[in-house]
Write an enzyme that holds these catalytic residues in place. Structure first.
Site, mmCIF file in Angstrom:
data_model
loop_
_atom_site.group_PDB
_atom_site.id
_atom_site.type_symbol
_atom_site.label_atom_id
_atom_site.label_comp_id
_atom_site.label_asym_id
_atom_site.label_seq_id
_atom_site.Cartn_x
_atom_site.Cartn_y
_atom_site.Cartn_z
ATOM 1 N N GLU A 23 -6.650 4.756 7.894
ATOM 2 C CA GLU A 23 -6.459 6.191 7.623
ATOM 3 C C GLU A 23 -7.707 6.781 6.968
ATOM 4 O O GLU A 23 -8.031 7.946 7.167
ATOM 5 C CB GLU A 23 -5.208 6.391 6.758
ATOM 6 N N GLY A 82 2.632 2.144 10.715
ATOM 7 C CA GLY A 82 3.604 3.220 10.545
ATOM 8 C C GLY A 82 4.333 3.593 11.829
ATOM 9 O O GLY A 82 5.025 4.588 11.889
ATOM 10 N N LYS A 115 0.112 4.293 -0.233
ATOM 11 C CA LYS A 115 -0.471 5.510 0.366
ATOM 12 C C LYS A 115 -0.240 6.695 -0.576
ATOM 13 O O LYS A 115 -0.319 6.532 -1.775
ATOM 14 C CB LYS A 115 0.087 5.725 1.773
ATOM 15 N N GLU A 135 -5.488 -4.922 10.560
ATOM 16 C CA GLU A 135 -4.431 -3.935 10.782
ATOM 17 C C GLU A 135 -4.684 -3.201 12.094
ATOM 18 O O GLU A 135 -5.464 -2.247 12.127
ATOM 19 C CB GLU A 135 -4.417 -2.919 9.637
ATOM 20 N N HIS A 185 -9.331 1.433 4.828
ATOM 21 C CA HIS A 185 -8.055 1.489 5.554
ATOM 22 C C HIS A 185 -8.258 2.397 6.773
ATOM 23 O O HIS A 185 -9.036 3.334 6.727
ATOM 24 C CB HIS A 185 -6.977 2.060 4.631
ATOM 25 N N ASN A 217 0.868 -1.179 0.000
ATOM 26 C CA ASN A 217 0.000 0.000 0.000
ATOM 27 C C ASN A 217 0.903 1.227 0.000
ATOM 28 O O ASN A 217 1.514 1.543 1.018
ATOM 29 C CB ASN A 217 -0.892 -0.047 1.253
ATOM 30 N N SER A 228 3.441 -2.271 10.207
ATOM 31 C CA SER A 228 4.898 -2.358 10.383
ATOM 32 C C SER A 228 5.470 -3.722 10.008
ATOM 33 O O SER A 228 6.386 -4.221 10.668
ATOM 34 C CB SER A 228 5.303 -1.968 11.813
#
Ligand code: PGA
Length: 250
Positions: free
Chosen positions: A98, A174, A12, A168, A96, A10, A214
Site C-alpha cells: 500500500e 485484503g 493499517k 505479500e 508495504h 498490521n 488474507s
C-alpha cells in the site's frame, strides 16, 4: 537452522488508543502461553505509545508501519526511526504494497529506510510481492528478483542478517484470495535462493520470510506447514483479538 516463526499483525489505519487498550486487554491472556513464535503488533503511530505500555512485560512486541530515513528535521508529516525507538518500538514494516502503490515507495526507499531502522535498533520487516497482472504475465519471479536486487541486495551482510522479509502477493491482500501454500512456498524458495546467491547459504537459511495476504485462522496452519514459510504478516485478521490469537496459535 531453525527459524523462530513470527506472527505479526498490521493494523493499517485502524483503531484509536482506546480501541488499542481494549484489544490488548482481550488479546494478552489468549496468547500468554504462546512460546513457539514471536508476536508483533503494528498499530498506527498515535497508538504506539499505548501499545508499548500495554505490552510491557508480555511476549508481544510493537512495530510501526513506516518510518522516515532521517533522525529529525523539517519533514512535515514524517516519523523517524529515532522516535520509534524512543517510544519503545522493536520493529517497523517497510515498503508495504500500500506504501508502494499509494505513496510511490520504491527500492531506493527500501534501502534507506532499512538502514535507518537498523541504525535505531529496529527490525525492518521488508515487504515484497507481485501484482495480479505481473503474476498473470508470468513475471512473479522477475518482480521478486528486481525487488530483492534493488531493495535488499545493496545492504551489507550484517544488515541483511537482522531483517525480516514479508512476501505479500498484492492480489491476495485484503481480497480474501490467499496464495495456495504451494504458490507461497515457491515464492519463498525463490527469495531464499536469491538471498543465498547474494549473501551466502548461512544468512539465507537464517532469514525469516513471512507470508502475507488474507491469512486467517482457517488457512494459517497449511501455510505454516511449508518449510520456507516462517510466519505471517496479517492485516484484517489481526484486528480482532480472538481471531488473531487463533492465527498466532495455528
Ligand atoms: P490482509 O493484509 O491480511 O488483510 O490481506 C495483509 C497485509 O497487508 O499485510
Amino acid at each position: 537452522m531453525s527459524r523462530k516463526p513470527i506472527m505479526a499483525g498490521n493494523w493499517k489505519m485502524y483503531k484509536t488508543p482506546a480501541e488499542t487498550h481494549a484489544f490488548f486487554e482481550a488479546f494478552k491472556p489468549l496468547v500468554r502461553d504462546a512460546e513457539h513464535c514471536e508476536i508483533i503488533i503494528c498499530p498506527p503511530f498515535p497508538n504506539l505509545h499505548a501499545a508499548v505500555e500495554e505490552t510491557k512485560g508480555s511476549n508481544i512486541t510493537i512495530g510501526a508501519q513506516n518510518l522516515h530515513w532521517g533522525r529529525e528535521g523539517a519533514v512535515t508529516g514524517e516519523v523517524s526511526g529515532h522516535m520509534l525507538q524512543a517510544v519503545g518500538c522493536s520493529s517497523v514494516i517497510i515498503a508495504h504494497s500500500e506504501r508502494r502503490q499509494y505513496f510511490g515507495e520504491t527500492e531506493p526507499d527500501v534501502v534507506r529506510k532499512a538502514q535507518a531502522a537498523l541504525e535505531y535498533g529496529l527490525t525492518p520487516i521488508v515487504c515484497v510481492g507481485e501484482r495480479l497482472e505481473e503474476r498473470e504475465g508470468n513475471r512473479t519471479e522477475a518482480v521478486l528478483g528486481e525487488q530483492f536486487d534493488g531493495g535488499l541486495a545493496p545492504l551489507t551482510p550484517e544488515q541483511f542478517a537482522k531483517l525480516v522479509i514479508a512476501y505479500e502477493p498484492v492480489w491476495a491482500i485484503g481480497t480474501g484470495k490467499t496464495a495456495t501454500p504451494e504458490m507461497a512456498a515457491d515464492a519463498h524458495r525463490f527469495i531464499r535462493a536469491r538471498a543465498a546467491a547474494k549473501f551466502g547459504d548461512a544468512l539465507a537459511r537464517g532469514v525469516r520470510i513471512l507470508y502475507g495476504g488474507s491469512v486467517k485462522p482457517d488457512n494459517v496452519k497449511k501455510l505454516m506447514a511449508e518449510e520456507d514459510i516462517d510466519g505471517a504478516l496479517v492485516g484484517g485478521a489481526s484486528l480482532d483479538p480472538v481471531t488473531f490469537a487463533a492465527v498466532v496459535k495455528y
